[in-house]
Design an enzyme around this catalytic site. Structure first.
Site, PDB file in Angstrom:
ATOM      1  N   LYS A 159      -3.991 -23.551 -30.818  1.00 46.70           N
ATOM      2  CA  LYS A 159      -3.586 -24.748 -31.561  1.00 46.70           C
ATOM      3  C   LYS A 159      -2.082 -24.700 -31.799  1.00 46.70           C
ATOM      4  O   LYS A 159      -1.441 -23.643 -31.745  1.00 46.70           O
ATOM      5  CB  LYS A 159      -4.321 -24.865 -32.898  1.00 46.70           C
ATOM      6  CG  LYS A 159      -4.126 -23.681 -33.872  1.00 46.70           C
ATOM      7  CD  LYS A 159      -2.847 -23.716 -34.694  1.00 46.70           C
ATOM      8  CE  LYS A 159      -2.734 -22.518 -35.635  1.00 46.70           C
ATOM      9  NZ  LYS A 159      -1.374 -22.397 -36.250  1.00 46.70           N
TER      10      LYS A 159
ATOM     11  N   ASP B  55      -7.634 -20.929 -41.106  1.00 40.89           N
ATOM     12  CA  ASP B  55      -7.568 -21.764 -39.902  1.00 40.89           C
ATOM     13  C   ASP B  55      -8.899 -21.873 -39.169  1.00 40.89           C
ATOM     14  O   ASP B  55      -9.020 -22.674 -38.235  1.00 40.89           O
ATOM     15  CB  ASP B  55      -6.519 -21.221 -38.921  1.00 40.89           C
ATOM     16  CG  ASP B  55      -5.095 -21.510 -39.359  1.00 40.89           C
ATOM     17  OD1 ASP B  55      -4.909 -22.249 -40.344  1.00 40.89           O
ATOM     18  OD2 ASP B  55      -4.161 -20.987 -38.714  1.00 40.89           O
TER      19      ASP B  55
END
Length: 295
Positions: A19, A144
């Site tokens: 990401k 996350d």
């Protein structure tokens, strides 16, 4: 696009994508020491690959070691054991990984691995847990993890766990890792770190685009790690460059794959920077993991 592979032996292969934080604002610090964030997550098609084989003896095993990480401390193993305990299943698994995402690079590799384990074993063990349930488990492993379970580009608040799906542009990115390891706790403990950015709305962040898209960790990281400052300046010659997370990876967006590839090719010809790693990666709104599992 990677796809899952379910063969008669019930082996399952799934992607574990990286990401980027397209922006990262730190808007406060909580009493427990964690920071309140506003960030935009976007997936890229640079992925680790995890291979799962079911076991009937309840053993959780990572078959190939990752340098510098003890077996029982690895998020892959911890995620599998957490799901096993939470679900009460007697099944186990052997897992191997093809590691492509750099460790400690700010691309979310460990969190992504944990999410792929939760999603993959939920499928392989036929547990039937919802994404919301898996995300809640994942949050105990790292802030996350939920976005990788969520599986879509997202505006995030809190410590990064309060997610709202968004649709972003999907440029080609040049991602550079300047062969530096960043100690994330040290960045968040630095007294000079910006912790009082004024909160903005999701709409303003999306409408403002590049004018609002900065990383509040960047100044501190550049001061502590001069090689990252050098890499950011080098990439900024070609497109606006930015740190992802607390680094060490940085990135810039390009309109075409060819432009991104040309930039990387130019980097590879510069002997003084040949120790850097660089990739061309496509920005994605849907995680390859969701596509692989069909959810």
């Amino acid at each position: 696009m990677p796809t899952s592979t379910l063969i008669p032996s019930s082996t399952l292969t799934l992607p574990s994508p990286g990401k980027l934080n397209r922006m990262l604002h730190i808007v406060g610090r909580r009493q427990d020491g964690y920071h309140e964030l506003q960030t935009i997550f976007q997936f890229i098609d640079l992925c680790d690959q995890l291979h799962f084989s079911p076991r009937h003896d309840g053993v959780i095993e990572l078959t190939n070691a990752i340098t510098g990480v003890a077996h029982d401390d690895n998020l892959i193993v911890r995620a599998a054991r957490l799901l096993q305990q939470a679900s009460g299943t007697r099944l186990g698994t052997s897992i191997s990984i093809d590691k492509n995402l750099p460790m400690g690079g700010g691309l979310g590799g460990g969190s992504s691995n944990a999410a792929t384990v939760l999603m993959g074993l939920n499928h392989l063990w036929k547990l039937g847990l919802t994404k919301a349930e898996l995300a809640r488990l994942g949050l105990t492993l790292g802030a996350d993890v939920p976005v990788f379970v969520h599986g879509h580009s997202a505006w995030a608040e809190g410590v990064g766990e309060k997610l709202t799906s968004v649709t972003l542009d999907t440029p080609w990115f040049v991602v550079i890792h300047p062969s530096v390891s960043v100690a994330t706790p040290a960045i968040f403990q630095d007294p000079e770190l910006t912790r009082d950015s004024h909160p903005i709305t999701m709409a303003r962040a999306l409408q403002g685009g590049a004018s609002e898209w900065r990383n509040d960790c960047e100044a501190t990281v550049k001061k502590r790690y001069p090689p990252i400052a050098v890499a950011l300046d080098w990439l900024a010659q070609y497109a606006p460059s930015r740190l992802t997370g607390t680094g060490a990876c940085l990135f810039a967006a390009f309109d075409s794959q060819q432009a991104a590839q040309t930039t990387v090719a130019g980097l590879m010809h510069q002997q003084k920077h040949q120790h850097w790693q660089a990739w061309v990666a496509r920005g994605l709104n849907a995680s390859p993991l969701q596509d692989a599992l069909g959810c």
